[in-house]
Design a protein around this motif. Structure first.
Motif, PDB file in Angstrom:
ATOM      1  N   ASN A  21       0.635  -1.303  -0.073  1.00  0.00           N
ATOM      2  CA  ASN A  21       0.016   0.100   0.174  1.00  0.00           C
ATOM      3  C   ASN A  21       1.102   1.307   0.055  1.00  0.00           C
ATOM      4  O   ASN A  21       1.498   1.707   1.214  1.00  0.00           O
ATOM      5  N   LEU A  22       0.962   1.726  -1.059  1.00  0.00           N
ATOM      6  CA  LEU A  22       2.206   2.995  -1.608  1.00  0.00           C
ATOM      7  C   LEU A  22       1.592   4.172  -1.491  1.00  0.00           C
ATOM      8  O   LEU A  22       0.170   4.306  -2.143  1.00  0.00           O
ATOM      9  N   ILE A  23       2.239   5.132  -1.614  1.00  0.00           N
ATOM     10  CA  ILE A  23       1.867   6.708  -2.312  1.00  0.00           C
ATOM     11  C   ILE A  23       3.073   7.157  -2.913  1.00  0.00           C
ATOM     12  O   ILE A  23       4.140   7.138  -2.348  1.00  0.00           O
ATOM     13  N   SER A  24       2.821   8.227  -3.888  1.00  0.00           N
ATOM     14  CA  SER A  24       3.781   8.776  -4.492  1.00  0.00           C
ATOM     15  C   SER A  24       4.267  10.037  -3.632  1.00  0.00           C
ATOM     16  O   SER A  24       3.515  10.524  -3.192  1.00  0.00           O
ATOM     17  N   PRO A  25       5.463  10.120  -3.755  1.00  0.00           N
ATOM     18  CA  PRO A  25       6.444  11.238  -3.059  1.00  0.00           C
ATOM     19  C   PRO A  25       5.814  12.901  -3.852  1.00  0.00           C
ATOM     20  O   PRO A  25       6.152  13.570  -3.137  1.00  0.00           O
ATOM     21  N   HIS A  26       5.162  12.514  -4.828  1.00  0.00           N
ATOM     22  CA  HIS A  26       5.007  13.649  -5.547  1.00  0.00           C
ATOM     23  C   HIS A  26       3.284  14.026  -5.433  1.00  0.00           C
ATOM     24  O   HIS A  26       2.982  15.099  -6.090  1.00  0.00           O
ATOM     25  N   ALA A  27       2.696  13.403  -4.538  1.00  0.00           N
ATOM     26  CA  ALA A  27       1.429  13.566  -4.363  1.00  0.00           C
ATOM     27  C   ALA A  27       0.909  14.910  -4.084  1.00  0.00           C
ATOM     28  O   ALA A  27      -0.064  15.237  -4.626  1.00  0.00           O
ATOM     29  N   GLU A  28       1.508  15.743  -3.228  1.00  0.00           N
ATOM     30  CA  GLU A  28       1.277  17.162  -2.958  1.00  0.00           C
ATOM     31  C   GLU A  28       1.282  17.852  -4.243  1.00  0.00           C
ATOM     32  O   GLU A  28       0.195  18.893  -4.562  1.00  0.00           O
ATOM     33  N   GLN A  29       2.317  17.943  -5.151  1.00  0.00           N
ATOM     34  CA  GLN A  29       2.369  18.598  -6.107  1.00  0.00           C
ATOM     35  C   GLN A  29       1.155  18.188  -7.287  1.00  0.00           C
ATOM     36  O   GLN A  29       0.627  18.958  -7.798  1.00  0.00           O
ATOM     37  N   MET A  30       1.203  16.893  -7.178  1.00  0.00           N
ATOM     38  CA  MET A  30      -0.080  16.446  -8.259  1.00  0.00           C
ATOM     39  C   MET A  30      -1.363  17.119  -7.753  1.00  0.00           C
ATOM     40  O   MET A  30      -2.253  17.438  -8.623  1.00  0.00           O
ATOM     41  N   GLY A  31      -1.708  17.246  -6.467  1.00  0.00           N
ATOM     42  CA  GLY A  31      -2.961  17.908  -6.031  1.00  0.00           C
ATOM     43  C   GLY A  31      -3.057  19.262  -6.288  1.00  0.00           C
ATOM     44  O   GLY A  31      -4.109  19.817  -6.723  1.00  0.00           O
ATOM     45  N   CYS A  61      -5.610   9.220  -5.738  1.00  0.00           N
ATOM     46  CA  CYS A  61      -6.055   7.890  -6.535  1.00  0.00           C
ATOM     47  C   CYS A  61      -4.789   7.713  -7.627  1.00  0.00           C
ATOM     48  O   CYS A  61      -4.443   6.535  -7.639  1.00  0.00           O
ATOM     49  N   THR A  62      -4.503   8.925  -8.287  1.00  0.00           N
ATOM     50  CA  THR A  62      -3.201   8.687  -9.131  1.00  0.00           C
ATOM     51  C   THR A  62      -2.126   8.311  -8.335  1.00  0.00           C
ATOM     52  O   THR A  62      -1.257   7.272  -8.765  1.00  0.00           O
ATOM     53  N   ALA A  63      -1.800   8.817  -7.323  1.00  0.00           N
ATOM     54  CA  ALA A  63      -0.644   8.699  -6.547  1.00  0.00           C
ATOM     55  C   ALA A  63      -0.683   7.354  -5.932  1.00  0.00           C
ATOM     56  O   ALA A  63       0.546   7.006  -5.717  1.00  0.00           O
ATOM     57  N   ARG A  64      -1.624   7.037  -5.336  1.00  0.00           N
ATOM     58  CA  ARG A  64      -1.544   5.681  -4.815  1.00  0.00           C
ATOM     59  C   ARG A  64      -1.640   4.349  -5.735  1.00  0.00           C
ATOM     60  O   ARG A  64      -1.185   3.203  -5.553  1.00  0.00           O
ATOM     61  N   MET A  65      -2.366   4.705  -6.841  1.00  0.00           N
ATOM     62  CA  MET A  65      -2.451   3.457  -8.171  1.00  0.00           C
ATOM     63  C   MET A  65      -1.154   3.086  -8.487  1.00  0.00           C
ATOM     64  O   MET A  65      -0.580   2.164  -9.106  1.00  0.00           O
ATOM     65  N   TRP A  66      -0.412   4.414  -8.817  1.00  0.00           N
ATOM     66  CA  TRP A  66       1.058   4.328  -9.522  1.00  0.00           C
ATOM     67  C   TRP A  66       2.071   5.188  -8.801  1.00  0.00           C
ATOM     68  O   TRP A  66       2.386   6.284  -9.416  1.00  0.00           O
ATOM     69  N   PRO A  67       2.360   4.731  -7.566  1.00  0.00           N
ATOM     70  CA  PRO A  67       3.331   5.397  -6.878  1.00  0.00           C
ATOM     71  C   PRO A  67       4.722   5.853  -7.229  1.00  0.00           C
ATOM     72  O   PRO A  67       5.292   6.598  -6.788  1.00  0.00           O
ATOM     73  N   ASP A  68       5.109   4.847  -8.283  1.00  0.00           N
ATOM     74  CA  ASP A  68       6.697   4.816  -8.851  1.00  0.00           C
ATOM     75  C   ASP A  68       6.777   5.706 -10.012  1.00  0.00           C
ATOM     76  O   ASP A  68       7.935   5.596 -10.313  1.00  0.00           O
ATOM     77  N   LEU A  69       5.792   6.465 -10.201  1.00  0.00           N
ATOM     78  CA  LEU A  69       6.109   7.010 -11.450  1.00  0.00           C
ATOM     79  C   LEU A  69       6.726   8.403 -10.979  1.00  0.00           C
ATOM     80  O   LEU A  69       6.776   8.855 -10.043  1.00  0.00           O
ATOM     81  N   THR A  70       7.853   8.771 -12.088  1.00  0.00           N
ATOM     82  CA  THR A  70       8.270  10.071 -11.659  1.00  0.00           C
ATOM     83  C   THR A  70       7.419  11.255 -11.857  1.00  0.00           C
ATOM     84  O   THR A  70       6.028  11.017 -12.385  1.00  0.00           O
ATOM     85  N   TYR A  71       7.748  12.433 -11.479  1.00  0.00           N
ATOM     86  CA  TYR A  71       6.700  13.476 -11.438  1.00  0.00           C
ATOM     87  C   TYR A  71       6.384  13.785 -12.764  1.00  0.00           C
ATOM     88  O   TYR A  71       5.006  13.774 -13.174  1.00  0.00           O
ATOM     89  N   GLU A  72       7.263  13.782 -14.043  1.00  0.00           N
ATOM     90  CA  GLU A  72       6.997  13.995 -15.276  1.00  0.00           C
ATOM     91  C   GLU A  72       5.971  12.854 -15.631  1.00  0.00           C
ATOM     92  O   GLU A  72       5.023  13.318 -16.574  1.00  0.00           O
ATOM     93  N   GLN A  73       6.375  11.539 -15.417  1.00  0.00           N
ATOM     94  CA  GLN A  73       5.341  10.335 -15.859  1.00  0.00           C
ATOM     95  C   GLN A  73       3.948  10.707 -15.226  1.00  0.00           C
ATOM     96  O   GLN A  73       2.968  10.234 -15.694  1.00  0.00           O
ATOM     97  N   SER A  74       3.788  11.306 -13.999  1.00  0.00           N
ATOM     98  CA  SER A  74       2.577  11.286 -13.293  1.00  0.00           C
ATOM     99  C   SER A  74       1.634  12.268 -13.960  1.00  0.00           C
ATOM    100  O   SER A  74       0.385  12.236 -13.669  1.00  0.00           O
ATOM    101  N   ILE A  75       2.144  13.425 -14.752  1.00  0.00           N
ATOM    102  CA  ILE A  75       1.357  14.457 -15.069  1.00  0.00           C
ATOM    103  C   ILE A  75       0.289  13.965 -15.980  1.00  0.00           C
ATOM    104  O   ILE A  75      -0.892  14.169 -15.906  1.00  0.00           O
ATOM    105  N   PRO A  76       0.561  13.316 -16.865  1.00  0.00           N
ATOM    106  CA  PRO A  76      -0.515  12.709 -18.161  1.00  0.00           C
ATOM    107  C   PRO A  76      -1.384  11.821 -17.363  1.00  0.00           C
ATOM    108  O   PRO A  76      -2.551  11.853 -17.798  1.00  0.00           O
ATOM    109  N   CYS A  77      -0.637  10.920 -16.503  1.00  0.00           N
ATOM    110  CA  CYS A  77      -1.465  10.017 -15.717  1.00  0.00           C
ATOM    111  C   CYS A  77      -2.698  10.748 -14.822  1.00  0.00           C
ATOM    112  O   CYS A  77      -3.814  10.464 -14.824  1.00  0.00           O
TER     113      CYS A  77
END
Length: 337
Positions: A21-31, A61-77
């Motif tokens: 059960n993980l979460i991305s370190p970029h979650a705050e910026q993603m929000g 939801c994004t941050a928890r489903m794909w926690p290992d994305l880089t920040y750049e990769q997380s943007i389109p997701c």
């Protein structure tokens, strides 16, 4: 059991699944990114709807489903998470013809058309999603993403339509067939390949065992979603496309018994998924690709379950949902003015 007594965590608590059960370190910026898109781009929505989407915290939801994305990769997701959810929510009152036109137009944009200036964020962001994914991933991956988007709307949302209009659920057998697509999860399942960097080659992706694994994964999330979304859907009073309602209708079950049976069906789907992956190990040099695909999909299942337990999206009474307003059915198709 009374409707107000139902609590999804009694069935699917935190950490229920056999993956971390993980979460991305970029979650705050993603929000921050998502709130900016909602405020500045999704202006075809009402102010109340925009506030509801912000309170749902879909970026988690994004941050928890794909926690290992880089920040750049997380943007389109993350961008697709908002776009896809708003698309699904806001066609609730649309006609079948309107939904079909949305599907045709969005697919055309994914395939290269440019959105017109007057088209709203659903279309503008679809073009951004296209360009951002193409910059990150090979064409074989992007073509699968486009097809899964098309497939989920064409054979999911559109096939649900006559039953929702009639307020009559299909048989359990037909429901299971349509629900695999209407849960809209297939495009998300391949996001794990962005994390791993291992894209399944065509002959592996098309293998019957991989396709069956994808089917099981999708249905596990469908039954999970039907359990967690039940409070919101009971509030609506006219929803029929939920496993619990289908079981009640087909077998004349009480709410409690239908929930118990839905949970059993979910667990059986999980057992079959895990057994299939464990037994079939004949992918040779691509076994690691398949194992990583399976692992990241599993992290996604665990992650979305945690999100469901934290979000306001499915609160009792439907108070956390961004219901489309009556008389606003065409707004999603234009600039909302």
């Amino acid at each position: 059991m009374k409707p107000e007594e139902f609590n999804s965590k009694d069935y699917l608590p935190h950490g229920y699944y056999p993956w971390p059960n993980l979460i991305s370190p970029h979650a705050e910026q993603m929000g921050k990114d998502m709130d900016g898109w909602i405020d500045n781009d999704y202006t075809f929505l009402t102010e109340e709807q925009r506030e509801k989407y912000k309170k749902m915290r879909l970026h988690i939801c994004t941050a928890r489903m794909w926690p290992d994305l880089t920040y750049e990769q997380s943007i389109p997701c993350n961008r697709f998470m908002l776009q896809y959810v708003a698309f699904d929510d806001q066609v609730e009152n649309s006609s079948l013809e309107e939904i079909q036109q949305l599907r045709i137009r969005c697919t055309a944009i994914l395939k290269g058309d440019q959105p017109r200036p007057e088209e709203n964020a659903i279309y503008q962001h679809m073009a951004l999603i296209r360009d951002e994914f193409r910059a990150l991933m090979p064409e074989i991956w992007f073509e699968r993403f486009v097809y899964y988007f098309y497939q989920s709307v064409r054979y999911g949302i559109e096939l649900e339509y006559p039953y929702k209009i009639a307020q009559r659920p299909p048989s359990l057998t037909l429901f299971k067939t349509i629900r695999e697509y209407s849960v809209l999860m297939r495009p998300y399942l391949i996001f794990g390949e962005i994390e791993s960097g291992l894209v399944l080659p065509g002959h592996i992706f098309e293998h019957i065992v991989v396709q069956k694994i994808i089917s099981h994964l999708t249905l596990v999330i469908a039954w999970q979603n039907d359990i967690h979304s039940l409070p919101k859907e009971m509030a609506k009073g006219t929803e029929v496309f939920n496993l619990v309602f289908v079981l009640q209708q087909q077998y004349n079950l009480s709410l409690e018994d239908a929930c118990t049976e839905a949970f059993r069906i979910h667990n059986e789907e999980m057992r079959e998924l895990l057994a299939l992956h464990t037994e079939y190990r004949e992918f040779g040099e691509y076994q690691e690709h398949v194992d990583k695909f399976f692992y990241y999909a599993g992290v996604g299942i665990q992650g979305v379950n945690t999100f469901y337990l934290q979000t306001e999206r499915y609160l009792h009474g439907g108070v956390g949902f961004a219901w489309p307003g009556e008389g606003r059915t065409a707004n999603i198709q234009s600039n909302g003015c």
